[in-house]
Write an enzyme that holds these catalytic residues in place. Sequence first.
Site, PDB file in Angstrom:
ATOM      1  N   THR A  16     -23.488  22.302 -22.294  1.00 34.92           N
ATOM      2  CA  THR A  16     -22.118  22.809 -22.381  1.00 34.92           C
ATOM      3  C   THR A  16     -21.482  22.472 -23.722  1.00 34.92           C
ATOM      4  OG1 THR A  16     -21.835  22.634 -19.987  1.00 34.92           O
ATOM      5  CG2 THR A  16     -19.831  22.748 -21.320  1.00 34.92           C
ATOM      6  N   VAL A  17     -21.517  21.173 -24.099  1.00 32.85           N
ATOM      7  CA  VAL A  17     -20.877  20.759 -25.350  1.00 32.85           C
ATOM      8  C   VAL A  17     -21.655  21.280 -26.557  1.00 32.85           C
ATOM      9  CG1 VAL A  17     -20.142  18.787 -26.762  1.00 32.85           C
ATOM     10  CG2 VAL A  17     -19.857  18.717 -24.274  1.00 32.85           C
ATOM     11  N   LYS A 108     -19.946   9.268 -24.218  1.00 35.70           N
ATOM     12  CA  LYS A 108     -19.100   8.137 -23.833  1.00 35.70           C
ATOM     13  C   LYS A 108     -19.882   7.047 -23.108  1.00 35.70           C
ATOM     14  CE  LYS A 108     -17.542  10.731 -19.797  1.00 35.70           C
ATOM     15  NZ  LYS A 108     -18.052  12.039 -20.236  1.00 35.70           N
ATOM     16  N   GLU A 132     -15.438  10.676 -31.981  1.00 34.06           N
ATOM     17  CA  GLU A 132     -14.119  11.135 -31.535  1.00 34.06           C
ATOM     18  C   GLU A 132     -14.176  11.830 -30.172  1.00 34.06           C
ATOM     19  OE1 GLU A 132     -10.526  11.258 -31.136  1.00 34.06           O
ATOM     20  OE2 GLU A 132     -10.867  10.840 -33.262  1.00 34.06           O
ATOM     21  N   GLY A 137     -11.809  14.220 -24.895  1.00 36.39           N
ATOM     22  CA  GLY A 137     -12.223  15.560 -25.333  1.00 36.39           C
ATOM     23  C   GLY A 137     -11.614  15.996 -26.646  1.00 36.39           C
ATOM     24  N   ILE A 139      -8.540  15.893 -27.650  1.00 38.67           N
ATOM     25  CA  ILE A 139      -7.354  15.185 -28.139  1.00 38.67           C
ATOM     26  C   ILE A 139      -7.766  14.209 -29.241  1.00 38.67           C
ATOM     27  CG2 ILE A 139      -5.431  13.673 -27.518  1.00 38.67           C
ATOM     28  CD1 ILE A 139      -5.807  14.583 -24.608  1.00 38.67           C
ATOM     29  N   GLY A 190     -14.877  24.672 -10.940  1.00 42.92           N
ATOM     30  CA  GLY A 190     -15.712  24.151 -12.011  1.00 42.92           C
ATOM     31  C   GLY A 190     -15.178  22.907 -12.688  1.00 42.92           C
ATOM     32  N   GLU A 193     -17.979  18.123 -10.571  1.00 47.65           N
ATOM     33  CA  GLU A 193     -19.415  18.302 -10.372  1.00 47.65           C
ATOM     34  C   GLU A 193     -19.733  18.310  -8.877  1.00 47.65           C
ATOM     35  OE1 GLU A 193     -21.542  18.745 -12.832  1.00 47.65           O
ATOM     36  OE2 GLU A 193     -20.241  18.248 -14.530  1.00 47.65           O
ATOM     37  N   LYS A 208     -14.020   5.536 -21.068  1.00 44.29           N
ATOM     38  CA  LYS A 208     -13.112   5.936 -22.150  1.00 44.29           C
ATOM     39  C   LYS A 208     -12.127   4.813 -22.493  1.00 44.29           C
ATOM     40  CE  LYS A 208     -13.602  10.732 -20.679  1.00 44.29           C
ATOM     41  NZ  LYS A 208     -12.990  11.851 -19.938  1.00 44.29           N
TER      42      LYS A 208
END
Length: 429
Positions: A16-17, A108, A132, A137, A139, A190, A193, A208
């Site tokens: 996805t990322v 993370k 970052e 995400g 921000i 979505g 999970e 985080k």
Amino acid sequence: MAEERVIKIGMLGLGTVGTGVYKVLKSQQEEMLPKLGARVELKKILVRNVEKAAAKVDDPSIVTMNFEDIANDPEIEIVVEVMGGKQPAMNYILACLDAGKNVVTANKDLVASEGKKILAAAKRNGKDFLYEASVAGGIPIIRPVKQCLAANHITELMGIFNGTTNFILTKMSQEGMEFGDALRLAQDMGYAEADPTADVEGLDAGRKVAILASAAFNSRVTFEDVYTEGITKITATDIQYAKEMGCTIKLLGVAKDTPEGIEARVHPMLIDSNHPLATVNDSYNAVFLTGDAVQDTMFYGRGAGELPTASAVVGDIFDVVRNILWNCCGRIGCTCYRECPIKRVGEIKSKYFVRMQIENRYGTLASVASVFGNNKVSIAQMLQKRVNGKYAEIVVITDEVKERHFEDAMQILGGMSMIQEISSTIRVY
């Protein structure tokens, strides 16, 4: 005319990322030269399934199943790790740093537990390790803390670090849903999970908090240092009581730099409905920081998703490109120059909301109050609103109390025959 500089990168993962990073890099192609002074070219992508990955990219020849195609390529100066998980990501990142490559990650799990080791490897090799995207995400928060707010002694940070749980609590608050129904909706849309444990039990937010607290307080905090508690026990009744008290229930990550040590925790809290974080709804995230010079400041936006997370990853890539062009990689590495103890959760002070079912007879309230008093728990407010035959529902709001004293009181109350059930215990900010 000077030859156009091309910085070549490799990417580990195309999920996805990774797909988001690919899309954002494509969308930035025409602006890279004026924006950075160089072009960025994605040369290789490490994947598990070449056929599946080849369908996602314009040039299938850039996908590979061989890590050495990236690690041993002297042209690749930046490696982007977006495969997730601790291994083999950890070994790949260390190998790339030792091979003289800069690394950008969104991982993370890895940064929260192994950040110290990886940052030490980056320093040893004089390279950048930027992360970052590992917190909140899209921000911007790690870079502002390490650079823009570096003139501050940050004393406290708190925030909504998980969009899934915030979506669930928003639906429970605005539509009166119970937890299970709101979770199913989050899964259907979505946001959650199939196995939502990491989100709903506070584990994702805990990682985080560890990363951000390390940067904010200049002292290493790992995921294992963060007390975590999820939202699975929150009910529509609790939400309704909170509203009647002028509060909202949020899953908050809270970290404080105190003289006795660093507090780091994630758990549901009642927060005043006028607080800026109380209005952060649905899948949005927000981080609220307090510094001695800046006072209060808040960062708000999308905390997850393909493109918001990719925005942070590509921002880091661009930062590394600028450092390469000016020959200053590694200029901002590990900022944990302090060694502060981590405060044990039992020593942390909180206010509490307690909802319980007790026998509806003379003397019961006095007995409950006596247990609290004998365990150093001061009662700020006690309400009795609902009576159901033999039992009455009461709500107690405590003053600030050490968690160990509160737990002692709860253990005694839980064993008393006049108490049918302790329905909820939620901290109050």
